[in-house]
Design an enzyme around this catalytic site. Structure first.
Site, mmCIF file in Angstrom:
data_model
loop_
_atom_site.group_PDB
_atom_site.id
_atom_site.type_symbol
_atom_site.label_atom_id
_atom_site.label_comp_id
_atom_site.label_asym_id
_atom_site.label_seq_id
_atom_site.Cartn_x
_atom_site.Cartn_y
_atom_site.Cartn_z
ATOM 1 C CB THR A 48 -1.144 0.146 1.272
ATOM 2 O OG1 THR A 48 -1.853 -1.290 1.175
ATOM 3 C CG2 THR A 48 -1.820 1.217 1.275
ATOM 4 C CB CYS A 49 3.958 1.983 1.991
ATOM 5 S SG CYS A 49 3.477 1.597 3.523
ATOM 6 C CB SER A 50 5.366 0.632 -2.889
ATOM 7 O OG SER A 50 6.496 0.549 -2.364
#
Length: 161
Positions: A48-50
């Site tokens: 999700t962060c990337s």
């Protein structure tokens, strides 16, 4: 105790990757006299962060700037070398997002925003959140509930400006 709207960002030393290697960043100096959109991720290179969190702030950089944001910064409980590699994998420069490493998680603990990710083999990390910080004072604070990605997005923060 978790940091709250109206609180001053605590004094701490973080690290940012540079072409010359990791460089210490004093929070008192970094946030002084600026409006900063700070977002924190549980870990560099995580899905999700990337795929969503970091790209959302990059994609909205111009809109954030038009609404008075001077700097976008990403905080993670990773070391500066990992954040440098992550930024490179996302084709970012420090003009896009300033990466702030909280390698030992000391700053994150001081904020009261730790995440126990031991069940995933990741140790203690940062919760996912976003903040608007004006001259060192928290004006907006958006902390995600377990596993969600809603209120810490760039779009949500933009709606608060």
């Amino acid at each position: 105790m978790t940091i709250q709207i109206g609180d001053r960002i605590p004094s701490a030393t973080l690290t940012t990757p540079t072409a010359e290697g990791p460089r210490p960043v004093q929070t008192d100096d970094f946030f002084k006299g600026k409006t900063v959109a700070l977002f924190a991720v549980p870990g560099a290179f995580t899905p999700t962060c990337s795929a969503r969190h970091l790209p959302g702030f990059v994609d909205n950089k111009a809109v954030l700037a038009a609404k008075g944001v001077d700097v976008i910064a990403c905080l993670s409980v990773n070391d500066a070398f990992v954040l440098a590699a992550w930024a490179e994998s996302q084709s970012l420069t420090a003009d896009d997002v300033i990466m702030l490493a909280d390698g030992n998680g000391d700053f994150t603990r001081t904020l009261g925003l730790t995440l126990d990710a031991k069940g995933f083999g990741m140790g203690e990390r940062s919760q996912r959140y976003s903040m608007l910080i004006r001259d060192g004072v928290v004006e907006q604070l958006n902390i995600e509930q377990g596993g969600e990605f809603k209120v810490s997005s760039a779009e949500h923060l933009l709606n608060q400006l």
